[in-house]
Design an enzyme around this catalytic site. Sequence first.
Site, PDB file in Angstrom:
ATOM      1  N   CYS A  96      38.647  41.114  33.592  1.00  0.00           N
ATOM      2  CA  CYS A  96      38.779  42.532  33.960  1.00  0.00           C
ATOM      3  C   CYS A  96      38.331  43.443  32.807  1.00  0.00           C
ATOM      4  CB  CYS A  96      40.211  42.842  34.416  1.00  0.00           C
ATOM      5  SG  CYS A  96      40.358  44.469  35.211  1.00  0.00           S
ATOM      6  N   HIS A 183      41.520  39.011  38.405  1.00  0.00           N
ATOM      7  CA  HIS A 183      42.638  38.553  37.590  1.00  0.00           C
ATOM      8  C   HIS A 183      43.190  37.234  38.140  1.00  0.00           C
ATOM      9  CE1 HIS A 183      43.541  42.023  34.949  1.00  0.00           C
ATOM     10  NE2 HIS A 183      43.124  42.773  35.953  1.00  0.00           N
ATOM     11  N   GLU A 185      45.111  35.347  36.651  1.00  0.00           N
ATOM     12  CA  GLU A 185      46.464  35.188  36.095  1.00  0.00           C
ATOM     13  C   GLU A 185      47.520  35.982  36.861  1.00  0.00           C
ATOM     14  OE1 GLU A 185      45.153  38.977  34.044  1.00  0.00           O
ATOM     15  OE2 GLU A 185      44.242  37.228  35.003  1.00  0.00           O
TER      16      GLU A 185
END
Length: 242
Positions: A96, A183, A185
């Site tokens: 990002c 993302h 994560e």
Amino acid sequence: MKIGILQCDHVLEKFQPEHKNYPEMFINLFSKVDPTLSFEVFDVQLGEYPTHIDHCDAYLITGSRHGVNDGHDWIDTLIDWIRVLHQQRKKLLGICFGHQAVATALGGQVIKSPKGWGIGVSKNRIDESRPWMTPEKDRLNLIVSHQDQVIKLPEGAQVLASSDFCPYYMLQIDNHILTVQGHPEFSKAYSHDLMENRREIIPLQCIMEGLASLNSEVDDIEVVTWMVNFLRHDDADVTSGH
């Protein structure tokens, strides 16, 4: 393999008991794919960097609520560090904000997109496949949370994944840099809480569509598997397509 996490932001304190901080998100996810990996965290907002570039085998730049064009001194320092990593051909992942910082450092351009916010689950097509992109997929779904977008590619960048909303979604630069706008994560629960927390700054229709998109499957494990494969591949293997 030791990965240095260049941390560019913190999860809001009220969310940390449930969702942890950004380094923990990455460590937990990458460890599911390869438990032999080790990590060290550097808070670049505080000016923390390794004493030597070879202190880690590879580096990962996290997301951030800040934009690469915000004018903060710590971002300028990070941009300089990215250029050194590139010159030394160190393996580097950008997520990002990290994706956008790499593009900016290496001659690309990032702006606040007139298309507005990207939130929830983004759906992208795979434009170029590589040997390390196993398991092989023709689509890529990841959670996103961004306003800025790369609109001019950095020198030598190849577009691996894209969408109409975000044409430069995943990039490879030479054989040592891999970046993605999404993302991997982020959990769906964290994405949900983040959207709810930003109701005052994100249009309601966008929020509703973003929340609804969380019903979609995400390819977080697959993408991190690709990233670990990329970090472990020899140069000759990375540059050959199939």
